[in-house]
Design a protein around this motif. Structure first.
Motif, PDB file in Angstrom:
ATOM      1  N   VAL B  61      38.087  44.143  41.199  1.00 21.39           N
ATOM      2  CA  VAL B  61      39.523  43.857  41.133  1.00 21.39           C
ATOM      3  C   VAL B  61      39.972  43.128  42.392  1.00 21.39           C
ATOM      4  N   LEU B  62      39.434  43.512  43.543  1.00 17.84           N
ATOM      5  CA  LEU B  62      39.808  42.826  44.772  1.00 17.84           C
ATOM      6  C   LEU B  62      39.385  41.366  44.727  1.00 17.84           C
ATOM      7  N   LEU B  63      38.153  41.107  44.263  1.00 21.28           N
ATOM      8  CA  LEU B  63      37.677  39.725  44.176  1.00 21.28           C
ATOM      9  C   LEU B  63      38.529  38.926  43.201  1.00 21.28           C
ATOM     10  N   ILE B  64      38.886  39.553  42.086  1.00 22.80           N
ATOM     11  CA  ILE B  64      39.653  38.817  41.081  1.00 22.80           C
ATOM     12  C   ILE B  64      41.053  38.483  41.581  1.00 22.80           C
ATOM     13  N   ILE B  65      41.723  39.448  42.211  1.00 17.05           N
ATOM     14  CA  ILE B  65      43.065  39.107  42.678  1.00 17.05           C
ATOM     15  C   ILE B  65      42.996  38.187  43.890  1.00 17.05           C
ATOM     16  N   ALA B  66      41.951  38.311  44.710  1.00 17.68           N
ATOM     17  CA  ALA B  66      41.801  37.368  45.819  1.00 17.68           C
ATOM     18  C   ALA B  66      41.553  35.969  45.297  1.00 17.68           C
ATOM     19  N   ALA B  67      40.877  35.883  44.155  1.00 15.28           N
ATOM     20  CA  ALA B  67      40.619  34.568  43.570  1.00 15.28           C
ATOM     21  C   ALA B  67      41.939  33.883  43.220  1.00 15.28           C
ATOM     22  N   SER B  68      42.833  34.620  42.581  1.00 13.96           N
ATOM     23  CA  SER B  68      44.087  33.972  42.217  1.00 13.96           C
ATOM     24  C   SER B  68      44.908  33.692  43.465  1.00 13.96           C
ATOM     25  N   GLY B  69      44.769  34.515  44.502  1.00 11.87           N
ATOM     26  CA  GLY B  69      45.495  34.260  45.734  1.00 11.87           C
ATOM     27  C   GLY B  69      44.942  33.104  46.519  1.00 11.87           C
ATOM     28  N   ALA B  70      43.618  32.912  46.410  1.00 11.39           N
ATOM     29  CA  ALA B  70      43.012  31.816  47.156  1.00 11.39           C
ATOM     30  C   ALA B  70      43.533  30.476  46.649  1.00 11.39           C
ATOM     31  N   LEU B  71      43.971  30.439  45.395  1.00  9.36           N
ATOM     32  CA  LEU B  71      44.471  29.177  44.859  1.00  9.36           C
ATOM     33  C   LEU B  71      45.854  28.830  45.405  1.00  9.36           C
ATOM     34  N   ASN B  72      46.466  29.766  46.074  1.00  7.80           N
ATOM     35  CA  ASN B  72      47.824  29.564  46.577  1.00  7.80           C
ATOM     36  C   ASN B  72      47.990  28.320  47.402  1.00  7.80           C
ATOM     37  N   VAL B  73      47.068  28.094  48.331  1.00  3.47           N
ATOM     38  CA  VAL B  73      47.207  26.960  49.247  1.00  3.47           C
ATOM     39  C   VAL B  73      47.287  25.667  48.455  1.00  3.47           C
ATOM     40  N   ALA B  74      46.435  25.554  47.439  1.00  2.46           N
ATOM     41  CA  ALA B  74      46.470  24.342  46.621  1.00  2.46           C
ATOM     42  C   ALA B  74      47.783  24.265  45.851  1.00  2.46           C
ATOM     43  N   SER B  75      48.247  25.422  45.374  1.00  3.90           N
ATOM     44  CA  SER B  75      49.499  25.413  44.610  1.00  3.90           C
ATOM     45  C   SER B  75      50.665  24.998  45.477  1.00  3.90           C
ATOM     46  N   ILE B  76      50.680  25.512  46.713  1.00  8.30           N
ATOM     47  CA  ILE B  76      51.785  25.152  47.597  1.00  8.30           C
ATOM     48  C   ILE B  76      51.782  23.647  47.824  1.00  8.30           C
ATOM     49  N   ALA B  77      50.590  23.087  47.922  1.00  8.00           N
ATOM     50  CA  ALA B  77      50.498  21.646  48.157  1.00  8.00           C
ATOM     51  C   ALA B  77      50.947  20.861  46.930  1.00  8.00           C
ATOM     52  N   SER B  78      50.380  21.214  45.757  1.00  8.02           N
ATOM     53  CA  SER B  78      50.635  20.378  44.582  1.00  8.02           C
ATOM     54  C   SER B  78      51.965  20.688  43.933  1.00  8.02           C
TER      55      SER B  78
END
Lengths: 158, 407, 258
Positions: B61-78
């Motif tokens: 569960v930690l890896l899965i939620i970290a995965a969606s959080g790791a995409l944040n930087v790209a989302s903030i950019a795009s």
């Protein structure tokens, strides 16, 4: 998509079964193990050729009928297969039907198809007597009653 | 706008292969643990009929939620147009896919019948959030890979914004779905609350960014590429905000549970009398995972020191593990309120008692194997393909600074 | 040559008469019950015309009695579970499958003690069925909530979701299963109201029979949809409730006197 895959694998298994049947006919024998009830019969619930190609479909259809609809009256029950095809050793003990060299394994090893039916289903008929509200009711279909074996398991287990 | 040059990770071959060997060894141990677990059965683990999800699920569960959080930087950019973060968008996408792959691997390998994965992919009960999650997780991977394509392929650049928007919405749905796995359960007092979905979203922001920060710092230091303070401090501040969000939602969770006498026992268990769960909560989640990193980030000297920043990010990840332990294991260990107003004095099935749980070696190795697989995918990805900007120093990152220096 | 006339052995005649009478008396109820119950394997699919349920009168549940637990274990092969070598007894007690258990409660305020058996409650709106990703956990048309082990992937989500902690996961390889109760490693199971008995047309479940044999008669089994069944009539006459009724699951198992 899933259906196409399943159909494709069934066809290939059917072909393997046909190959199996040819090999067996060439060998002039059958996979039925001596000492089992099936060895005394000509063919089982269906024609031998039909069973060789389609027993997996029959089993799969029957499992849904039994689990979801509660139907247990047909001749296609898996416990019936075990009942008939499990052979009795010289010491009178029933040999597990999926053991090496026994009925299921002989063909399944040749076709290299795994089966996990017996992860859950009993490999020998086990119908221990229990007191019931209706004493006239005997447990179903037990020509190979295993009360003795179960009693000894109960003594050792737990 | 200065063109960003992306270059493969140029680590010296011996070090790169040594790193891969270590990660592969850990992943291999995880594989062996799985083989042992699958062959013997779950009796070799610490999981029982009372605590049915254990250490593997903490990792997964930690890896899965970290995965969606790791995409944040790209989302903030795009999506939000903060071009400042654009150079890191590719790595963000890669890390998201890698972490999700690792997490899913652990989840699937822990199944009682992993040979029936095909059944899970063909028979669906759409009342189950698990069934939806299967689509959310695999769809996320497909969308993020498409997103990466739009970023890397010049022809695809014009689609970055719309695909990025879809990815952003999708990752919110994914994390909501993950939180709802627990939030939908009426059976357990610790769950059965809608606030778990936003809590999981906030946790994904925090833990995903912490892991992202650690990966960026490690990759750049190892390759001796410049990593400027401007970017680093912006990420630090973002992480501080996310930690604050987690604390806020945690407060909402506890206050909700405390309102009305029904859940007094549960809150007291978590906060005071739960033994390891109380220690994990206060020491692991709050102190090490939240307050200490916030303190470091705010400190005038420590907050500017890179080593301390890395340590703080690591502490946040430790906080993540503690959070999962408290929520997932603690929520199961706490007895169910079958007979309110009565005490169970005897039971054949631990009714009314806190269920014991101790993680076993196979479970932990399996979880670590998932982490190793995620890092392996990342390491190979940045080495083989162009994910890392050549330079993240202040001039490259901040156009104003570059313009000021030019004049 | 004619034989001398033998005297009739009246004693033997009387004995034969009594023996026939006793045998008739012994066998007749069985024969009658056999024809009345019409015990035969089911050949038509189950329908929702019936809904099976249990009524447990905790006032009759005897302190320290575990006849229902023993009977369930024997009926379903759970007493044949073998502890894997190397596993501690304490851990085994938490990992072995338990379909029914006894619980003893004491009221915090009044001190009143209650004994009851606890098993799958066969809810009308089961949370375990809602959460199962493959649909393996399902509710049969006749109200029995059970696991289709052919489709179960062993994710244990239903165990998380069950408000009664009624489900068990099989942690070890099983070689000693009974033919009538297939069970194996990696799947989840729970009380299925002796579904094999239902489908063979038998009258009730193992736990009910055992409780009756003990003389407590605390558990009644029957069709909740039939207003003339023993269970329905009893439910009308005595006050009963569901455990965790606030969850509005409409359980098939009801409890009286708690």
């Amino acid at each position: 998509m899933a259906r196409a895959v399943v159909l494709g694998s069934l066809i290939s298994v059917g072909l393997a079964g046909a190959l199996c049947a040819l090999a067996v006919q060439a060998a002039g024998g059958s996979f039925v193990v001596p000492g089992s009830q099936a060895a005394t019969l000509d063919s089982c619930v269906e024609e031998t050729d039909f069973m060789r190609r389609n027993h997996m479909e029959v089993i799969k259809h029957q499992r849904d009928a039994t689990v979801h609809s509660g139907i247990r009256s047909t001749k296609h029950s898996l416990s019936g297969c075990v009942e008939c095809h499990a052979s009795v050793g010289p010491d009178g003990a029933v040999v597990p039907v999926d053991a090496k060299g026994q009925f299921c394994h002989a063909c399944h090893a040749f076709t290299a198809i795994g089966m996990n039916c017996f992860d859950c289903h009993a490999t020998v008929p086990r119908h221990p007597d229990l007191e019931r509200s209706d004493p006239a009711q005997a447990p179903l279909g037990s020509t190979l009653l295993e009360t003795g074996a179960v009693a000894s398991e109960r003594g050792e287990g737990n | 706008m200065k063109r960003i040059v992306y270059r493969e990770w140029q680590l010296a071959p011996q070090r790169y292969w040594a790193l891969l060997a270590i990660l592969a060894a850990v992943a291999g141990l995880g594989g062996l643990a799985f083989a042992y677990l699958e062959h013997e059965g779950h009796w070799v683990t610490g999981m029982t009929n009372h605590v049915v999800w254990g250490a593997p699920h903490i990792f997964a569960v930690l890896l899965i939620i970290a995965a969606s959080g790791a995409l944040n930087v790209a989302s903030i950019a795009s999506v939000f147009g903060k071009t400042f973060y654009k150079p890191l968008a590719r790595l963000s996408g890669l890390l998201a896919v890698a972490l999700l792959a690792g997490g899913l691997m652990v989840l699937v390998l822990d199944l009682g019948r992993p040979d029936r994965l095909v059944v899970a992919m063909t028979y669906y009960n759409f009342r189950s959030i698990f069934a939806w999650n299967i689509f959310l997780y695999t769809g996320f991977m497909v969308i993020v890979i498409a997103y990466l394509w739009t970023m890397a392929e010049r022809k695809g650049n014009e689609y970055t914004k719309p695909v990025g928007f879809v990815a952003f919405v999708w990752r919110l749905l994914l994390t909501t779905g993950t939180g709802s796995i627990f939030g939908f359960l009426v059976a357990r007092q610790a769950y059965d609350t809608a606030v778990l979905a936003p809590l999981f979203i906030a946790m994904s922001f925090a833990y995903g960014l912490a892991i992202f920060l650690l990966v960026v710092m490690f990759a750049y230091v190892q390759d001796q590429r410049p990593l400027g303070n401007v970017l680093l401090y912006r990420l630090r501040n973002l992480l501080a905000v996310f930690i604050g969000a987690v604390l806020l939602l945690l407060l909402a969770y506890f206050l909700t549970k405390l309102y009305g006498a029904r859940n007094y026992d549960l809150v007291s268990f978590y906060l005071l009398s739960g033994g390891t769960y109380t220690v994990a909560f206060w020491l692991g989640w709050i102190l090490i995972g939240s307050l200490a990193p916030l303190g470091i980030f705010a400190h005038p000297i420590l907050g500017k020191d890179r080593t301390w920043l890395a340590v703080a990010a690591g502490m946040v990840v430790v906080g993540g593990f503690s959070a999962m332990y408290v929520l997932i294991i603690g929520g199961q260990a706490f007895p169910m309120p079958l007979f309110p107003g009565q005490t169970v004095i005897e039971s054949g099935f631990l009714d009314g008692q806190v269920a014991p749980y101790a993680p076993s070696i196979p479970e932990i190795l399996l979880g670590l194997g998932g982490v190793a697989v995620a890092l392996l995918i990342t390491a190979v990805g940045i080495r083989v393909l162009q994910f890392l900007p050549e330079s993240l120093d202040d001039r490259s990152v901040d156009p104003h600074l570059a313009a000021a220096e030019a004049t | 040559m004619s034989k001398p006339k033998e005297t009739i052995n009246r004693g033997r005649r009387a004995f034969m008469g009594v023996a026939a009478g006793v045998t008739g008396v012994a066998v007749a109820p069985g024969v009658l019950l056999h024809t009345v119950v019409g015990a035969a394997p089911r050949s038509e699919p189950v329908t929702s015309a019936v809904r099976w349920g249990l009524l447990i009168d905790t006032a009759r549940c005897a302190d320290g009695c575990t006849a229902c637990v023993t009977a369930c274990n024997e009926e379903n092969g759970l007493d044949l579970q073998v502890k894997p070598a190397g596993l501690s007894d304490e851990k085994w007690a938490q990992q072995r499958a338990v379909w029914i258990r006894k619980a003893k409660l004491q009221d915090n305020q009044t001190g009143r003690v209650t004994n009851l058996p606890l098993m799958c409650q066969h809810c009308e709106r089961p949370p375990c069925v809602d959460v199962c990703p493959t649909g393996a956990s399902f509710k049969r048309a006749d109200g029995i909530v059970m696991v289709d082990r052919h489709t179960c992937i062993g994710c244990r989500y239903c165990m998380m979701a069950c408000p009664y902690k009624a489900r068990s996961f099989i942690h070890e390889k099983v070689d000693t299963q009974l033919t009538r109760a297939p069970r194996g490693k990696g799947c989840v199971e729970s009380c299925n109201l002796c579904v094999h008995r239902r489908d063979q047309g038998e009258a009730s479940t193992a736990c009910v029979d055992a409780c009756a044999r003990e003389g407590s008669n605390a558990i009644v089994f029957g069709d909740l949809k039939d207003p003339n069944s023993q269970i329905s009539q009893k439910l009308v006459s005595i006050a009963s409730r569901q455990i965790r009724e606030d969850l509005a699951l409409n359980t098939g198992v009801r409890y009286a006197n708690i």
